[in-house]
Design an enzyme around this catalytic site. Structure first.
Site, mmCIF file in Angstrom:
data_model
loop_
_atom_site.group_PDB
_atom_site.id
_atom_site.type_symbol
_atom_site.label_atom_id
_atom_site.label_comp_id
_atom_site.label_asym_id
_atom_site.label_seq_id
_atom_site.Cartn_x
_atom_site.Cartn_y
_atom_site.Cartn_z
ATOM 1 N N MET A 8 0.925 -1.088 0.027
ATOM 2 C CA MET A 8 -0.068 0.038 -0.116
ATOM 3 C C MET A 8 0.873 1.181 -0.037
ATOM 4 O O MET A 8 0.441 2.312 0.292
ATOM 5 C CB MET A 8 -0.959 -0.075 1.219
ATOM 6 C CG MET A 8 -1.977 -1.135 1.014
ATOM 7 S SD MET A 8 -3.548 -0.784 2.011
ATOM 8 C CE MET A 8 -3.085 -0.436 3.446
ATOM 9 N N TYR A 42 4.201 4.112 0.896
ATOM 10 C CA TYR A 42 4.793 4.417 2.066
ATOM 11 C C TYR A 42 5.716 3.485 2.421
ATOM 12 O O TYR A 42 5.914 2.990 3.597
ATOM 13 C CB TYR A 42 3.850 5.152 3.032
ATOM 14 C CG TYR A 42 4.368 6.183 3.963
ATOM 15 C CD1 TYR A 42 4.181 7.482 3.450
ATOM 16 C CD2 TYR A 42 4.817 6.157 5.044
ATOM 17 C CE1 TYR A 42 4.849 8.598 3.769
ATOM 18 C CE2 TYR A 42 5.286 7.210 5.857
ATOM 19 C CZ TYR A 42 5.231 8.441 5.059
ATOM 20 O OH TYR A 42 5.581 9.452 5.861
ATOM 21 N N LEU A 43 6.709 3.107 1.656
ATOM 22 C CA LEU A 43 7.557 2.107 1.643
ATOM 23 C C LEU A 43 8.668 2.186 2.741
ATOM 24 O O LEU A 43 9.155 3.248 3.130
ATOM 25 C CB LEU A 43 8.477 1.660 0.392
ATOM 26 C CG LEU A 43 7.248 1.179 -0.983
ATOM 27 C CD1 LEU A 43 8.174 1.214 -1.949
ATOM 28 C CD2 LEU A 43 6.529 0.190 -0.363
ATOM 29 N N HIS A 44 8.719 1.125 3.671
ATOM 30 C CA HIS A 44 9.875 1.231 4.685
ATOM 31 C C HIS A 44 10.524 0.089 4.344
ATOM 32 O O HIS A 44 10.683 -0.843 3.480
ATOM 33 C CB HIS A 44 9.379 1.197 6.180
ATOM 34 C CG HIS A 44 8.128 0.529 6.253
ATOM 35 N ND1 HIS A 44 8.450 -1.198 6.288
ATOM 36 C CD2 HIS A 44 6.993 0.383 6.612
ATOM 37 C CE1 HIS A 44 7.360 -1.902 6.499
ATOM 38 N NE2 HIS A 44 6.265 -1.037 6.860
ATOM 39 N N GLY A 79 10.842 -2.757 5.705
ATOM 40 C CA GLY A 79 10.203 -4.023 5.795
ATOM 41 C C GLY A 79 9.811 -4.412 4.093
ATOM 42 O O GLY A 79 9.836 -5.496 3.669
ATOM 43 N N HIS A 80 9.196 -3.372 3.525
ATOM 44 C CA HIS A 80 8.932 -3.652 2.062
ATOM 45 C C HIS A 80 10.044 -3.948 1.510
ATOM 46 O O HIS A 80 10.092 -4.762 0.574
ATOM 47 C CB HIS A 80 8.122 -2.242 1.551
ATOM 48 C CG HIS A 80 6.734 -2.016 2.187
ATOM 49 N ND1 HIS A 80 6.804 -0.921 2.987
ATOM 50 C CD2 HIS A 80 5.591 -2.570 2.039
ATOM 51 C CE1 HIS A 80 5.473 -0.711 3.396
ATOM 52 N NE2 HIS A 80 4.855 -1.834 2.984
ATOM 53 N N SER A 108 5.949 -0.334 10.329
ATOM 54 C CA SER A 108 4.613 -0.210 9.805
ATOM 55 C C SER A 108 4.643 1.363 9.089
ATOM 56 O O SER A 108 5.041 2.277 9.775
ATOM 57 C CB SER A 108 3.673 -0.426 10.779
ATOM 58 O OG SER A 108 2.376 0.293 10.448
ATOM 59 N N SER A 109 3.799 1.233 8.050
ATOM 60 C CA SER A 109 3.753 2.468 7.345
ATOM 61 C C SER A 109 2.920 3.567 8.606
ATOM 62 O O SER A 109 3.075 4.706 8.599
ATOM 63 C CB SER A 109 2.692 2.640 5.922
ATOM 64 O OG SER A 109 3.636 1.843 5.216
#
Lengths: 293, 293
Positions: free
Chosen positions: A32, A34-36, A38-39, A187-188
């Site tokens: 979804m 707003y990549l961090h 984790g993505h 988490s975003s």
């Protein structure tokens, strides 16, 4: 890396890449945005395992309930494109809501049982929205592998069930939770937290870590004791408002009865939490392997 | 022609055929077996349009309701294989119930609205069973085209809606109803009819034919009048017990209000019937194009 916005463009790009190498495999990382990190770890895992890495960025309206944060969900397209490219994406698919839902969908993919507890109980209809959009993305991208983070453990279980039941020709690759150095699961939605909430939110990972340790050392034994210890530790943070604390088998997600001995299960056991800090609802979890890891 | 019974074998066979010619297109004809000339016409249509014709034969338990004819549905595998080969099938897929449902499915594909009237109203859950199994077959076969008979006009509309909403990469090809010389629409269920019922069942096609003619000649004008005329003609057969007589736009399948002028619609209008003769429920329908054909 190419960014595309329409289904036709995406299919054309993938078609060209497949034409150049018919045996090229496709990896999909549905997000979804707003990549961090984790993505990024999912994209890197996809890069290792597959030849063509497609990242989708789509805040899917039909998986948000009334009063949830669809409108305010954080978005930053420019930053996302840079992050996807840095992690190794070949194609980024950024459809509009109109592209994904030119008319309100009359068709839903719905998974029962696995969706009834945990986030499914707190967020009615949420997983129908998730399985429907993931099914659509699978049809659009036709990936060989799809990568999902274990932070949403129930989502992984639900998608696996859907793939199994509907014979999707795709292998789901669950990837480990990525955490900040202090333990907070990425988490975003973490950007919503005030500094004080951010500090208190550490109680989630700490409660899971300490409870898992207590189980492994034999200090506690049953699901009921684990639930009690988790609840007690989370209660030490005055801002924490528990949505659920649950101990369930994985991936079936049937809650364990209070007297059940966690380490005597044949399958993995999931300890899962959803806790609100102000308006921000965070989730975290950990798996305990049978007879200890 | 090859006959295969497992998903792995089918995927392997299709894989080999695609390897020989990467651009070969795949046509799927999903059936419940007991093939008649209606099915044969679908297979021939697939043979004309596609390179690899796959016929599936599977009596799908989850689309039958309690008290319906799942157990007694006619089956004749040897005859079906000969009929499929004669019509031009390349592969016949004959899975067992265990192959399609190794565990009871927790996942359903459900289409709303288009399924609410006609057979959907009389057979609750029927179309969820149809869309779920067709979705599975699409994932197993990955066809470019899939062929369905217009005798089940609502099924065509429901599958088209599913394909549209879920972005299945397949084109649905609706094919005309095939009839006996005396007008009876071909159906595997016709074998259930006694000679007397068989004779009286001709009232279905006759009522549709005469009512369509009455609309086209201006003798009657509205949906209400058409419904009345259909009901009156069917009533001339004492064994006929009407399940429904409906006039709806196509493919949305919203029933037309009684006062609506049929020929003044922008879209096609469907006149659809379900009528029981003894224990046998038969359906038939015809389309009226806008402003006459």
């Amino acid at each position: 890396m190419k960014a595309v916005r329409t289904i036709a463009e995406l299919r054309e790009q993938i078609g060209e890449m497949k034409a150049a190498s018919a045996k090229a495999t496709i990896g999909l990382v549905p997000t979804m945005g707003y990549l961090h990190q984790g993505h990024a770890s999912l994209i890197r895992a996809a890069k290792v395992k597959t030849d063509i890495v497609v990242v989708s960025i789509f805040v899917n309206p039909i998986q948000f309930g009334p009063g949830e944060d669809f409108e305010t969900y954080p978005r930053d397209e420019a930053r996302d494109l840079a992050a996807a490219e840095a992690a190794g994406a070949d194609l980024v698919f950024l459809p509009s809501v109109d592209t994904m839902y030119p008319k309100p969908t009359k068709t839903k993919i719905a998974v029962s049982e696995v969706t009834s507890g945990l986030c499914g109980a707190s967020r009615p209809g949420h997983f129908d929205g998730v399985t429907t959009v993931v099914g659509k993305l699978f049809h659009i991208v036709q990936p060989d592998y799809a990568f999902f983070g274990m932070k949403d453990a129930q989502q992984v279980a639900v998608i696996e069930q859907m793939v199994y039941d509907l014979n999707f020709n795709v292998t789901i690759v669950p990837c480990p939770i990525i955490r900040e150095e202090d333990g907070l699961a990425l988490s975003s939605r973490n950007v919503y937290l005030s500094p004080e909430e951010r500090t208190q939110a550490l109680v989630l990972s700490r409660s899971l870590r300490e409870t898992k340790e207590a189980v492994k050392t034999g200090q506690i034994r049953t699901a009921g004791e684990a639930k009690e210890l988790l609840t007690q530790i989370i209660g030490e943070s005055p801002l924490a408002v528990i949505d659920y604390v649950e101990i369930a088998n994985f991936p079936e997600l049937s809650p364990l009865a209070a007297e059940t001995a966690i380490l005597e299960q044949e399958e993995s056991v999931l300890m899962a939490l959803a806790v609100k800090f102000g308006k921000t609802r965070l989730i975290d979890n950990c798996l305990i392997q049978p007879k200890g890891e």
